[in-house]
Design a protein around this motif. Structure first.
Motif, mmCIF file in Angstrom:
data_model
loop_
_atom_site.group_PDB
_atom_site.id
_atom_site.type_symbol
_atom_site.label_atom_id
_atom_site.label_comp_id
_atom_site.label_asym_id
_atom_site.label_seq_id
_atom_site.Cartn_x
_atom_site.Cartn_y
_atom_site.Cartn_z
ATOM 1 N N GLY A 74 0.786 -1.220 0.000
ATOM 2 C CA GLY A 74 0.000 0.000 0.000
ATOM 3 C C GLY A 74 0.819 1.271 0.000
ATOM 4 O O GLY A 74 0.266 2.372 0.041
ATOM 5 N N TYR A 75 2.161 1.156 -0.049
ATOM 6 C CA TYR A 75 3.037 2.326 -0.056
ATOM 7 C C TYR A 75 3.980 2.254 -1.251
ATOM 8 O O TYR A 75 4.100 1.224 -1.911
ATOM 9 C CB TYR A 75 3.840 2.405 1.246
ATOM 10 C CG TYR A 75 2.997 2.707 2.450
ATOM 11 C CD1 TYR A 75 2.828 4.006 2.901
ATOM 12 C CD2 TYR A 75 2.346 1.690 3.144
ATOM 13 C CE1 TYR A 75 2.044 4.297 3.998
ATOM 14 C CE2 TYR A 75 1.550 1.963 4.243
ATOM 15 C CZ TYR A 75 1.399 3.266 4.674
ATOM 16 O OH TYR A 75 0.616 3.548 5.754
ATOM 17 N N GLN A 76 4.670 3.376 -1.498
ATOM 18 C CA GLN A 76 5.647 3.403 -2.565
ATOM 19 C C GLN A 76 6.982 3.898 -2.044
ATOM 20 O O GLN A 76 7.042 4.595 -1.032
ATOM 21 C CB GLN A 76 5.182 4.308 -3.708
ATOM 22 C CG GLN A 76 5.248 5.794 -3.399
ATOM 23 C CD GLN A 76 5.055 6.650 -4.634
ATOM 24 O OE1 GLN A 76 4.975 6.144 -5.745
ATOM 25 N NE2 GLN A 76 4.978 7.949 -4.454
ATOM 26 N N LEU A 77 8.044 3.517 -2.730
ATOM 27 C CA LEU A 77 9.366 4.065 -2.458
ATOM 28 C C LEU A 77 9.479 5.417 -3.162
ATOM 29 O O LEU A 77 9.036 5.571 -4.294
ATOM 30 C CB LEU A 77 10.457 3.119 -2.976
ATOM 31 C CG LEU A 77 10.532 1.742 -2.313
ATOM 32 C CD1 LEU A 77 11.508 0.853 -3.067
ATOM 33 C CD2 LEU A 77 10.926 1.865 -0.859
ATOM 34 N N ASP A 78 10.090 6.382 -2.498
ATOM 35 C CA ASP A 78 10.290 7.717 -3.070
ATOM 36 C C ASP A 78 11.737 8.103 -2.782
ATOM 37 O O ASP A 78 12.022 8.867 -1.867
ATOM 38 C CB ASP A 78 9.309 8.698 -2.447
ATOM 39 C CG ASP A 78 9.248 10.017 -3.203
ATOM 40 O OD1 ASP A 78 10.015 10.153 -4.183
ATOM 41 O OD2 ASP A 78 8.461 10.888 -2.830
ATOM 42 N N ILE A 79 12.665 7.562 -3.570
ATOM 43 C CA ILE A 79 14.101 7.671 -3.301
ATOM 44 C C ILE A 79 14.688 8.849 -4.061
ATOM 45 O O ILE A 79 14.428 9.035 -5.249
ATOM 46 C CB ILE A 79 14.815 6.363 -3.702
ATOM 47 C CG1 ILE A 79 14.218 5.180 -2.928
ATOM 48 C CG2 ILE A 79 16.313 6.466 -3.446
ATOM 49 C CD1 ILE A 79 14.725 3.838 -3.394
ATOM 50 N N THR A 80 15.493 9.660 -3.372
ATOM 51 C CA THR A 80 16.142 10.811 -4.010
ATOM 52 C C THR A 80 17.660 10.663 -4.069
ATOM 53 O O THR A 80 18.343 11.508 -4.633
ATOM 54 C CB THR A 80 15.799 12.097 -3.251
ATOM 55 O OG1 THR A 80 16.209 11.962 -1.877
ATOM 56 C CG2 THR A 80 14.305 12.373 -3.293
ATOM 57 N N GLY A 81 18.194 9.598 -3.494
ATOM 58 C CA GLY A 81 19.643 9.396 -3.541
ATOM 59 C C GLY A 81 20.050 8.232 -2.659
ATOM 60 O O GLY A 81 19.238 7.671 -1.923
ATOM 61 N N ILE A 82 21.304 7.877 -2.761
ATOM 62 C CA ILE A 82 21.844 6.772 -1.971
ATOM 63 C C ILE A 82 23.298 7.086 -1.642
ATOM 64 O O ILE A 82 24.007 7.718 -2.443
ATOM 65 C CB ILE A 82 21.710 5.430 -2.740
ATOM 66 C CG1 ILE A 82 22.023 4.251 -1.845
ATOM 67 C CG2 ILE A 82 22.572 5.421 -3.988
ATOM 68 C CD1 ILE A 82 21.669 2.916 -2.499
ATOM 69 N N SER A 115 33.509 7.608 -1.123
ATOM 70 C CA SER A 115 32.088 7.846 -0.886
ATOM 71 C C SER A 115 31.351 7.845 -2.204
ATOM 72 O O SER A 115 31.664 8.625 -3.110
ATOM 73 C CB SER A 115 31.877 9.184 -0.166
ATOM 74 O OG SER A 115 30.500 9.428 0.012
ATOM 75 N N ILE A 116 30.376 6.973 -2.345
ATOM 76 C CA ILE A 116 29.542 6.899 -3.542
ATOM 77 C C ILE A 116 28.172 7.432 -3.147
ATOM 78 O O ILE A 116 27.455 6.794 -2.372
ATOM 79 C CB ILE A 116 29.452 5.458 -4.064
ATOM 80 C CG1 ILE A 116 30.854 4.916 -4.370
ATOM 81 C CG2 ILE A 116 28.566 5.385 -5.299
ATOM 82 C CD1 ILE A 116 30.880 3.444 -4.733
ATOM 83 N N SER A 117 27.814 8.605 -3.642
ATOM 84 C CA SER A 117 26.574 9.242 -3.169
ATOM 85 C C SER A 117 25.862 9.975 -4.298
ATOM 86 O O SER A 117 25.758 11.208 -4.287
ATOM 87 C CB SER A 117 26.875 10.211 -2.027
ATOM 88 O OG SER A 117 27.858 11.158 -2.427
ATOM 89 N N PRO A 118 25.380 9.250 -5.292
ATOM 90 C CA PRO A 118 24.655 9.907 -6.386
ATOM 91 C C PRO A 118 23.260 10.343 -5.952
ATOM 92 O O PRO A 118 22.660 9.764 -5.056
ATOM 93 C CB PRO A 118 24.572 8.803 -7.444
ATOM 94 C CG PRO A 118 24.525 7.542 -6.632
ATOM 95 C CD PRO A 118 25.442 7.790 -5.465
ATOM 96 N N THR A 119 22.750 11.377 -6.600
ATOM 97 C CA THR A 119 21.370 11.788 -6.406
ATOM 98 C C THR A 119 20.567 11.416 -7.643
ATOM 99 O O THR A 119 21.047 11.542 -8.768
ATOM 100 C CB THR A 119 21.262 13.309 -6.161
ATOM 101 O OG1 THR A 119 21.825 13.999 -7.276
ATOM 102 C CG2 THR A 119 22.018 13.702 -4.902
#
Length: 308
Positions: free
Chosen positions: A34-42, A81-85
């Motif tokens: 019932g929910y969604q992922l809303d990812i802006t980066g990792i 550090s690997i941190s793409p948006t």
């Protein structure tokens, strides 16, 4: 082979000279029902030994379709550090993989520290994927679609003759909660021919919050009797042919969505029913309107022209 360390995972065997589809670390994020992922980066921290792999690639996959997020090089013996948006919104599980290659010997290691962070934003109650409108039979029809709804009460229809100061003219009930594509429409019949109207949606959720859509402009072009005119090809790249019952009794002009006249070159093809129109250099891809107007100013027909 991968082994667990203190706050990390470590592996050897990254000796391929290019990305190997079988050499990677993998993890999966699955939203609750019932929910969604809303990812802006990792964000994650990686490290290699002196003989370890020099290159990496980070990707994600939804339902088997893999997309590259970022690729780069790894520093020797120091953490990278690997941190793409990026933006990723989905109600489906997402599989992430980080590939590595280029180790000088099989014993060269590639380590991921136990510092994985997934950046996310609070999901909106509605994911609006389209909003458009067009003149129809003495009215303007609005259409929009959502790919995701959570406790959506519905949409206020806002309208005005200027982009600011829009006022509510109607309401369309939402589908409350849905993970499927939902299509909506609204017909505004209180419009006058020739005027440009500005529209906006105000989505209301059951909790009392609201979000505004972009503003769109639509010209109410439907007055007069049609001339049976046509345009081909349509879509086109700014150059097209017009045919009608008579070009002698009408003036042709091209307008953008805001009503601005676009310069065109019109060349008759040796007959009173056909002409070539060229707007190359004055148009960008989008929707335009070709107006046929009588000498006394009466609009006889409007044709939508799509420029690619």
């Amino acid at each position: 082979m991968a082994t667990s360390g203190s706050g990390s995972i470590n592996a050897t065997g990254w000796t391929g000279s290019a990305q190997d589809a079988n050499d990677y670390y993998e993890f999966t994020l699955t939203p609750n029902s019932g929910y969604q992922l809303d990812i802006t980066g990792i964000t994650l921290s990686a490290r290699r030994s002196a003989a370890g792999p020099a290159n990496y690639l980070l990707s994600y996959s939804i339902a088997g379709s893999e997309t590259t997020i970022t690729t780069g090089t790894l520093s020797v013996t120091t953490s990278t550090s690997i941190s793409p948006t990026f933006s990723l919104k989905t109600p489906q599980a997402v599989r992430f993989r980080i590939y590595a290659w280029g180790a000088s010997i099989p014993a060269g290691t590639f380590r991921l520290d136990n510092t994985l962070t997934v950046n996310a934003s609070a999901p909106l109650p509605v994911e609006l994927v389209s909003f458009s409108g067009q003149p129809t039979d003495k009215a303007i029809e609005l259409k929009w679609a959502t790919s995701w709804e959570d406790r959506n009460e519905g949409f206020d229809i806002l309208r005005g003759v200027m982009p600011d100061g829009l006022e509510k003219i109607g309401f369309v009930e939402g589908h409350t909660t849905s993970q499927a594509v939902s299509a909506y429409s609204y017909i505004d019949r209180d419009v006058k021919a020739g005027l440009v109207y500005y529209y906006r949606l105000r989505q209301r959720d059951i909790g009392g919050g609201s979000e505004l859509s972009k503003i769109i402009a639509i010209r109410a072009d439907f007055e007069g009797e049609a001339l049976g005119a046509s345009v081909y090809p349509n879509p086109n790249h700014g150059s097209f042919t017009v045919t009608t019952s008579s070009l002698e009794t009408s003036t042709i002009s091209l307008h953008d969505a805001l009503g601005t006249v676009i310069p065109v070159t019109i060349r008759k093809n040796g007959q009173p029913t056909s002409a070539s129109v060229n707007a190359v250099g004055y148009v960008t891809p989008g929707v335009y309107f070709l107006r046929f107007q009588m000498s006394e100013g009466t609009t006889r027909q409007i044709i939508k022209v799509i420029i690619e």
